[in-house]
Design an enzyme around this catalytic site. Structure first.
Site, PDB file in Angstrom:
ATOM      1  N   PRO A 204     -31.214 -33.965  19.088  1.00  0.00           N
ATOM      2  CA  PRO A 204     -30.119 -34.929  18.922  1.00  0.00           C
ATOM      3  C   PRO A 204     -29.181 -34.716  20.101  1.00  0.00           C
ATOM      4  O   PRO A 204     -29.503 -34.089  20.890  1.00  0.00           O
ATOM      5  CB  PRO A 204     -29.428 -34.343  17.716  1.00  0.00           C
ATOM      6  CG  PRO A 204     -30.435 -33.445  16.858  1.00  0.00           C
ATOM      7  CD  PRO A 204     -31.000 -33.068  18.113  1.00  0.00           C
ATOM      8  N   THR A 207     -27.493 -31.453  22.411  1.00  0.00           N
ATOM      9  CA  THR A 207     -28.001 -29.875  21.944  1.00  0.00           C
ATOM     10  C   THR A 207     -28.453 -29.349  23.346  1.00  0.00           C
ATOM     11  O   THR A 207     -29.084 -28.088  23.270  1.00  0.00           O
ATOM     12  CB  THR A 207     -29.086 -30.313  21.236  1.00  0.00           C
ATOM     13  OG1 THR A 207     -30.029 -31.370  21.691  1.00  0.00           O
ATOM     14  CG2 THR A 207     -28.637 -30.842  19.815  1.00  0.00           C
ATOM     15  N   GLY A 208     -28.449 -29.822  24.582  1.00  0.00           N
ATOM     16  CA  GLY A 208     -28.753 -29.255  25.737  1.00  0.00           C
ATOM     17  C   GLY A 208     -30.058 -29.393  26.276  1.00  0.00           C
ATOM     18  O   GLY A 208     -30.593 -28.458  27.246  1.00  0.00           O
ATOM     19  N   LYS A 209     -30.442 -30.665  26.094  1.00  0.00           N
ATOM     20  CA  LYS A 209     -31.763 -30.902  26.725  1.00  0.00           C
ATOM     21  C   LYS A 209     -31.696 -31.156  28.276  1.00  0.00           C
ATOM     22  O   LYS A 209     -32.373 -30.570  28.763  1.00  0.00           O
ATOM     23  CB  LYS A 209     -32.291 -32.409  26.294  1.00  0.00           C
ATOM     24  CG  LYS A 209     -32.399 -32.221  24.645  1.00  0.00           C
ATOM     25  CD  LYS A 209     -33.001 -33.622  24.163  1.00  0.00           C
ATOM     26  CE  LYS A 209     -32.164 -34.711  24.300  1.00  0.00           C
ATOM     27  NZ  LYS A 209     -30.854 -34.544  23.537  1.00  0.00           N
ATOM     28  N   THR A 210     -30.881 -31.765  28.575  1.00  0.00           N
ATOM     29  CA  THR A 210     -30.472 -32.129  30.345  1.00  0.00           C
ATOM     30  C   THR A 210     -30.180 -30.462  30.788  1.00  0.00           C
ATOM     31  O   THR A 210     -30.577 -30.151  31.860  1.00  0.00           O
ATOM     32  CB  THR A 210     -29.512 -32.981  30.686  1.00  0.00           C
ATOM     33  OG1 THR A 210     -29.919 -34.335  29.872  1.00  0.00           O
ATOM     34  CG2 THR A 210     -29.321 -33.148  31.910  1.00  0.00           C
ATOM     35  N   HIS A 425      -5.533 -37.735  -4.773  1.00  0.00           N
ATOM     36  CA  HIS A 425      -7.078 -38.138  -4.386  1.00  0.00           C
ATOM     37  C   HIS A 425      -7.739 -36.803  -3.642  1.00  0.00           C
ATOM     38  O   HIS A 425      -8.727 -36.326  -4.189  1.00  0.00           O
ATOM     39  CB  HIS A 425      -6.995 -39.202  -3.564  1.00  0.00           C
ATOM     40  CG  HIS A 425      -8.411 -39.537  -2.849  1.00  0.00           C
ATOM     41  ND1 HIS A 425      -9.173 -40.913  -3.490  1.00  0.00           N
ATOM     42  CD2 HIS A 425      -9.225 -39.165  -2.157  1.00  0.00           C
ATOM     43  CE1 HIS A 425     -10.519 -40.819  -2.738  1.00  0.00           C
ATOM     44  NE2 HIS A 425     -10.462 -39.671  -2.005  1.00  0.00           N
ATOM     45  N   GLU A 426      -6.923 -36.386  -2.829  1.00  0.00           N
ATOM     46  CA  GLU A 426      -7.269 -34.921  -2.202  1.00  0.00           C
ATOM     47  C   GLU A 426      -7.315 -33.748  -3.175  1.00  0.00           C
ATOM     48  O   GLU A 426      -8.300 -32.743  -2.969  1.00  0.00           O
ATOM     49  CB  GLU A 426      -6.540 -34.918  -0.847  1.00  0.00           C
ATOM     50  CG  GLU A 426      -6.556 -35.940   0.257  1.00  0.00           C
ATOM     51  CD  GLU A 426      -8.013 -36.435   0.680  1.00  0.00           C
ATOM     52  OE1 GLU A 426      -8.916 -35.472   0.576  1.00  0.00           O
ATOM     53  OE2 GLU A 426      -8.236 -37.527   1.102  1.00  0.00           O
TER      54      GLU A 426
END
Length: 668
Positions: A204, A207-210, A425-426
């Site tokens: 994805p 994630t640190g590919k480069t 709601h919350e």
């Protein structure tokens, strides 16, 4: 372009030299002949005294030679003045032979040059354009847009190594073989081993590919070429293939080296997916890339690293062994990896004593390295906003929420009716999540708008999960429907605020039935549609099942949603008092954390009691912040005073050192 600028500089220097010589020569002539401009009245006086021996008339300029050493000139204002001078002085003296008369043709050089200026400018611009195209890059080839746009990075001061990469131990081990081969290739060649020609990094975004590719190049100490897949493709046919050839030519000249192609799916998509056969410019570029990676040409010493988050759409010929021999999956880090990443990114950030990487790792499940770096940067900015010296856990908690949901919008004007609706709601989400067995604990509940949401309920998982079970997905649907059920039970009306919850719940239910085989009625059969639609292959999505199956799928999805709605309704009816208590507390304080919610759920505090406790805590926090700000200011002043004393001491020592030689000399 540099050579062009150099040539221009040479021409400018030559022009200045010639101009200087001409000026000097002109000065030498002035020593021999005195040429002087005089007023018209004085020139006429010279004519009356018959001192001028020769006269030259050019346009409105009158030049008179008095002697071999003296020449004067002047200008007339009109043709009438010139005719008067001719009749009264020049013609009578000419008849008597006392003056020699000459006349040159009018000088139109200036007007001619002005008329030629546009043409000369256009010609110069054309010559410059041709020269620029022919010499860009200094290789003497035209049309440089066909050249590779890859950037070569060599070893520098800021070299990235594997020590700067955290949470990717196995991935680093795979790339260490490549690094070792680039350092010691003979060890592998003697064993007959062939190092992988290409390694595909899949994962994805963020994630640190480069980053790990740069670290591999930094460890190997070899040139690193980086280029994006979209940089190959242009509107001109054949440009992409030419750039691929030029890239590998440059890589061969600098081998051994690493070539990194980011987002390779921009050029490496499956062939035959276009209209009319699909032989387009992108496919020509892909064909050339396939040939360069494993064709008849030998590319020893060149290792290709590529990154993509869509490996499913790449051409099979690109993924075969011999081109991309390995695929390394780089996913989101686990809790141990996140802890190591926090340690690396917090090296240059002063963290408070209550902040530890282990706690931060537990608070950030699913965060990528890029998310963690952004999170710590946001926390540092929030700390600077309050003039703090250390990043506290409060700033990091705010940064986590900001990264996930966006910044707070406290200035938004909200009616009391909408605030009450959002609070119930919350509160419904939070109470349902607390009542579901084995559910993730509630971390924060707020009715302050963030992003597009009017409020949100945040739950944090107790541990990282690699898989989802059927019960966990059912519980997720029940949790999502808790807000709508709370509105219906307490306000006798429902709103559009639950639209996103309903959409997500429906998607989860449909995936349970069609993708994961969680329905007993449908069975373990995959009926989901393809995620990728290729133009030319599929113009529209198509169902791979009959209408009868489609009806059964719809009925099964409806059944799952109805059962989840009924379960959420049962849980809230059993805990109606708790629901009201949580909603009233939200109306009073707007935001409660996990510990405060637990106190409300167990009845330890009422809504008013919790609000009073929070008010006291806020006052105490403000007091601590003020004390901290005063202490920081005091420390800053002391630091400034210390630096000032150091500078004064340095100046005094410097002056004493300057005076010491003179004193020594006087003593001698």
């Amino acid at each position: 372009m540099k050579r062009f600028a150099k040539n221009i500089a040479v021409y400018v220097i030559l022009f200045l030299v010639v101009l200087g010589v001409a000026t000097a020569y002109k000065g030498m002539d002035k020593d021999k002949v005195e040429i002087k401009e005089v007023p018209l009245s004085q020139f006429v006086q010279y004519l009356q005294d018959e001192e001028i021996k020769e006269i030259n008339v050019t346009d409105t300029k009158l030049t008179g030679k008095i002697s071999d050493k003296k020449v004067v000139y002047t200008y007339v204002n009109s043709v009438v003045e010139l005719s008067i001078i001719n009749e009264q002085y020049l013609f009578p003296q000419m008849q008597e032979g006392k003056i020699k008369y000459e006349s040159d043709a009018p000088n139109n050089t200036g007007s001619v040059i002005l008329g030629l200026l546009p043409t000369l400018f256009a010609a110069g611009a054309l010559i410059f354009l041709i020269y620029f195209m022919m010499n860009q890059g200094g290789n003497g080839k035209a049309f440089q847009f066909a050249k590779s746009r890859a950037k070569m990075v060599k070893g520098g001061e800021k070299k990235v190594t594997f020590a700067d990469v955290a949470g990717l131990d196995e991935e680093k081990q795979e790339l260490e073989e490549v690094v070792d081969f680039l350092k010691y290739p003979r060890k592998y060649k003697d064993l007959g081993a062939r190092i992988p020609k290409g390694i595909l990094l899949v994962g994805p975004p963020g994630t640190g590919k480069t980053y790990i590719s740069k670290a591999a190049a930094g460890e190997a100490g070899v040139p690193f070429f980086t280029i994006s897949g979209s940089d190959f493709v242009e509107m001109f046919v054949g440009v992409g293939a030419s750039r691929v050839r030029d890239l590998f030519d440059q890589a061969k000249k600098n081998s051994p080296c690493i070539v990194f192609i980011d987002e390779i799916d921009a050029v490496g998509r499956k062939r035959g997916a276009g209209i009319g056969g699909g032989h387009d410019e992108r496919e020509q570029t892909l064909n050339q890339l396939l040939v360069e990676m494993d064709g008849f040409a030998e590319n020893s010493g060149i290792i290709i690293l590529a990154a993509t988050n869509r490996p499913d759409i790449l051409d099979p010929a690109l993924l075969r062994p011999g081109r991309f021999d390995r695929q390394i999956v780089i996913g989101a880090p686990d809790i141990k990896g996140r802890e190591e990443i926090f340690k690396i990114h917090s090296k240059n950030k002063p963290l408070a004593d209550d902040v530890t990487p282990a706690v931060l790792a537990r608070r950030t499940p699913g965060f990528t390295p890029a998310d963690i770096e952004n999170l710590l940067n946001e926390a540092a900015l929030i700390t600077a906003r309050r003039n703090g010296r250390f990043i506290r856990m409060e700033e990091i908690e705010e940064a986590i929420t900001k990264v996930i949901a966006g910044p707070e919008k406290k200035s938004r004007v909200i009616s009391q009716k909408e605030r009450k609706l959002t609070a119930y709601h919350e509160a419904g989400h939070a109470v349902v999540a607390r009542c579901i067995p084995d559910s993730d604990p509630v971390h924060q509940v707020t009715i302050i708008p963030r992003g597009r949401a009017g409020g949100f309920t945040m739950t944090l998982p107790k541990e990282d999960k690699s898989y989802e079970t059927r019960n966990s997905m059912k519980n997720a649907i029940i949790h999502l429907l808790g807000g709508r059920v709370a509105e219906a039970l307490t306000l006798d009306d429902i709103s559009t605020g639950a639209s996103n919850d309903i959409m997500r719940a429906t998607e989860v239910a449909r995936d349970m039935v069609t993708k994961y085989g969680f329905s007993d009625r449908i069975g373990p059969v995959n009926y989901s549609n393809s995620e990728e639609v290729f133009l030319g292959n599929d113009f529209t999505t198509h169902k791979n099942y009959s209408d009868q199956v489609a009806r059964e799928i719809d009925e099964e999805v409806k059944r799952i949603i109805d059962e989840a709605y009924a379960e959420a309704e049962r849980l809230l009816k059993e805990n109606m008092e708790t629901l009201t208590r949580v909603a009233e507390a939200l109306l009073l304080v707007e935001t409660i954390d996990g510990e405060q919610f637990e106190d409300l759920f167990t009845g330890k505090y009422s809504a008013e009691g919790l609000a009073e406790k929070i008010k006291v805590d806020i006052e105490a926090k403000k007091a601590r912040d003020n004390e901290e700000a005063a202490e920081n200011e005091r420390l800053r002043r002391e630091e400034e005073e210390r630096l000032k004393e150091e500078l004064e001491k340095y100046d005094t020592n410097y002056l004493e050192d300057d005076d010491s030689p003179e004193e020594d000399q006087e003593v001698k």
